[in-house]
Design an enzyme around this catalytic site. Structure first.
Site, PDB file in Angstrom:
ATOM      1  N   CYS A   8      48.138  38.977  35.924  1.00 61.81           N
ATOM      2  CA  CYS A   8      48.351  39.363  34.528  1.00 61.81           C
ATOM      3  C   CYS A   8      47.224  40.234  33.987  1.00 61.81           C
ATOM      4  O   CYS A   8      46.208  40.445  34.634  1.00 61.81           O
ATOM      5  CB  CYS A   8      48.485  38.185  33.573  1.00 61.81           C
ATOM      6  N   CYS A 276      36.043  39.120  41.805  1.00 63.09           N
ATOM      7  CA  CYS A 276      37.023  39.340  42.871  1.00 63.09           C
ATOM      8  C   CYS A 276      36.891  40.761  43.409  1.00 63.09           C
ATOM      9  O   CYS A 276      37.142  41.738  42.702  1.00 63.09           O
ATOM     10  CB  CYS A 276      38.435  39.114  42.327  1.00 63.09           C
ATOM     11  N   ASP A 385      45.422  52.688  54.831  1.00 68.32           N
ATOM     12  CA  ASP A 385      45.990  51.737  53.883  1.00 68.32           C
ATOM     13  C   ASP A 385      44.867  50.923  53.266  1.00 68.32           C
ATOM     14  O   ASP A 385      43.773  50.832  53.837  1.00 68.32           O
ATOM     15  CB  ASP A 385      46.991  50.811  54.581  1.00 68.32           C
ATOM     16  N   ASP A 386      45.144  50.335  52.083  1.00 68.31           N
ATOM     17  CA  ASP A 386      44.103  49.549  51.413  1.00 68.31           C
ATOM     18  C   ASP A 386      43.958  48.166  52.017  1.00 68.31           C
ATOM     19  O   ASP A 386      42.889  47.578  52.015  1.00 68.31           O
ATOM     20  CB  ASP A 386      44.371  49.439  49.906  1.00 68.31           C
ATOM     21  N   CYS A 423      44.681  33.390  48.335  1.00 65.21           N
ATOM     22  CA  CYS A 423      43.923  33.385  47.081  1.00 65.21           C
ATOM     23  C   CYS A 423      44.493  32.315  46.175  1.00 65.21           C
ATOM     24  O   CYS A 423      45.705  32.192  46.031  1.00 65.21           O
ATOM     25  CB  CYS A 423      44.017  34.749  46.396  1.00 65.21           C
ATOM     26  N   CYS A 484      33.589  37.173  45.016  1.00 63.09           N
ATOM     27  CA  CYS A 484      34.499  36.241  45.677  1.00 63.09           C
ATOM     28  C   CYS A 484      35.198  37.007  46.795  1.00 63.09           C
ATOM     29  O   CYS A 484      35.938  37.961  46.540  1.00 63.09           O
ATOM     30  CB  CYS A 484      35.529  35.675  44.704  1.00 63.09           C
ATOM     31  N   CYS A 487      39.322  35.313  50.472  1.00 62.73           N
ATOM     32  CA  CYS A 487      40.474  35.685  51.305  1.00 62.73           C
ATOM     33  C   CYS A 487      40.039  36.407  52.582  1.00 62.73           C
ATOM     34  O   CYS A 487      40.835  36.571  53.502  1.00 62.73           O
ATOM     35  CB  CYS A 487      41.454  36.542  50.499  1.00 62.73           C
TER      36      CYS A 487
END
Length: 538
Positions: A8, A276, A385-386, A423, A484, A487
């Protein structure tokens, strides 16, 4: 491009100054700054495309707080393509202050009742409030069970936003005239996870707060008695604020407006910063600055890091980005290598959120991108690619670049280390068993060339290379201890995150052994349950 979604974005505006009118609001007037909310939400639409909404403070109206929200894109919810209806809606939402929200759900259903802001009406103005929430409570399940077990309470929705509404309501009821700072202090004692909040009550008090570990970005600006806040800086700069006006809210801080006065206060000390890293790499608008770091320049530097570790020949080679978030990284890689960066893949613009959600992932991926043989034919393609999450999209892309694009070779380059874990702080990421990289690594974090070669064969590519974890902090220019990267590393900065990860690993191991995960473990993981993790209440 990864099939990842954010939890969000929030925005807020307030013309709290009474002496004069800020030049920034000349097109709206001090008593209608609320009408800025839709355009701000458009600027952060990348953070959520499921639903949107606004709550307006109307001090001279029967409805002191007025909320409009629905499922859909910002333009759909606010009827922006229908001029007459849009202006009528904005006339109804004319006020000196407002908060707004754009949503993608990692928790809860796809229906209007889950759209935000959430509003709680009450006869007492101090108990009548609305708020929007950006993040995810890792201890949601445990909080939910605690509330329901009390017997006198009922939760109507399966979402951590309702948990927050209950906690806020409870603290306001327990102490009359509780200050905004004390309210935040009290509710934060119960929470584990990411939770940026934009809050406003029927007295005209407002706060925007960033959680004590700063998982998600939040910035604000204040000039001539006009205040605005947003999840990303682009929403503020497009209102006319200069870069010098725009400040990042620190972890554990809140901007509070009470009695017509603004102040910035720390409501809870930060145990550690846990920004993040994925915000810079993937989610944020490329025009934004997060915690003082340019999103575009960070992605460009990641591409340069890719180029520095390149060993393949540059002869007859081109760099091709996977649209759209990998473009900056591809440009950085191509510039560093001295070869062309060309758009050999085009995103199908007609396929947006209206595409059938239940469609097979592979079929959806085939329709999502269009290879250009005029660019690709006979070339050695460095496909940038990311990130790679499940691998479905990448497998389809390599196949299409070779067959339809007629490329000679495809070398996959990922401007991010491998995603190794889920995550639990606001990104809709699959469980361990559904992630691509862990299938090849057996828990090993440092990839070898042999592992990457096996990954390349899975895609029928000539080679595949990831960035090392150390490149992330270097590109963002933030010490890795303040990021962080759970992941990537499986090292979660909160207790609930650690417990949920262990449940995810157990479920994944059960699957790999050919058996179904334990029923209770699967149920607890999906619902976010964990052993009690509440800190002691002050």
């Amino acid at each position: 491009m990864a099939d990842l979604y954010h939890e969000c974005g929030i925005v807020a505006v307030y013309h709290y100054g009474q002496e004069n009118e800020s030049p920034l609001v000349k097109d709206y007037g001090r008593n209608c700054v609320s009408q800025m909310i839709p355009r701000m939400l458009l600027d952060i639409q990348n953070r959520g495309q499921l639903a949107a909404g606004i709550t307006t403070y109307k001090p001279n109206n029967h409805d002191l707080l007025l909320t409009h929200k629905n499922v859909g894109l910002v333009s759909e919810v606010f009827k922006m393509s229908r001029k007459e209806k849009y202006h009528k809606l904005m006339a109804q939402h004319c006020g000196p202050a407002a908060i707004g929200h754009t949503r993608y759900a990692t928790c809860g259903k796809d229906d209007p009742s889950y759209a935000q802001p959430f509003e709680r009406t009450h006869l007492e103005k101090r108990k009548w409030f609305a708020f929007g929430f950006n993040g995810q409570l890792a201890n949601y399940g445990q909080l939910r069970d605690q509330i329901v077990s009390q017997g006198d309470f009922h939760l109507a929705r399966e979402t951590d936003t309702e948990i927050l509404m209950h906690l806020i309501s409870q603290e306001i009821s327990l102490k009359s005239n509780i200050s905004m700072k004390d309210l935040l202090w009290k509710i934060s004692a119960h929470l584990d996870g990411a939770y940026n909040i934009a809050f406003m009550n029927a007295c005209g008090d407002m706060f925007v707060s960033r959680d004590p570990q700063g998982f998600r970005p939040l910035c604000y600006a204040d000039r001539d008695g006009f205040f605005a806040a947003a999840s990303e800086s682009v929403a503020l700069s497009n209102l006319g604020f200069d870069s010098a006006d725009i400040k990042d809210l620190a972890a554990g801080e809140a901007v509070i407006i009470e009695d017509g006065k603004l102040r910035v206060e720390e409501y809870r000390p930060a145990p550690r910063n846990s920004h993040c890293f994925f915000e810079w790499i993937y989610f944020a608008n490329v025009c934004s600055r997060l915690d003082g770091r340019s999103v575009y320049l960070t992605r460009k530097m990641l591409g340069e890091e890719l180029a520095k570790q390149e060993t393949e020949s540059k002869e007859n080679a081109i760099v091709v980005p996977v649209p759209d978030t990998a473009k900056a990284a591809a440009e950085g890689m191509a510039f560093e290598m001295g070869i062309p960066c060309l758009e050999g893949l085009m995103r199908h613009r007609a396929l947006g959120r209206t595409f059938i959600e239940g469609e097979d992932r592979e079929e959806k991926a085939k329709m999502k991108y269009i290879p250009l043989p005029e660019v690709l034919e006979g070339k050695k393609v460095f496909l940038v690619d990311d990130t790679i999450v499940r691998s479905t999209t990448m497998k389809v892309l390599v196949e299409q670049i070779l067959s339809r694009g007629k490329a000679a070779e495809v070398h996959i380059r990922v401007a991010c280390p491998p995603i190794m874990a889920p995550c639990f702080y606001g990104i809709d990421m699959p469980d361990v068993s559904d992630l691509f990289a862990p299938r090849f690594t057996n828990g090993q974090l440092d990839l070898t060339l042999e592992i990457e070669d096996r990954m390349a064969k899975h895609f029928n590519a000539n080679s595949l290379r990831y960035l090392p974890v150390s490149s992330v902090a270097k590109a963002i220019n933030i010490d890795e201890s303040n990021l962080c990267q759970a992941c990537l590393t499986g090292e979660y900065p909160t207790q609930a995150g650690k417990q949920l990860y262990n449940l995810s690993l157990n479920a994944s191991e059960s699957c790999s052994n050919g058996s179904s995960p334990k029923e209770n473990d699967s149920k607890r993981l999906v619902e976010g349950l964990a052993e009690p993790v509440l800190p002691p209440s002050e």
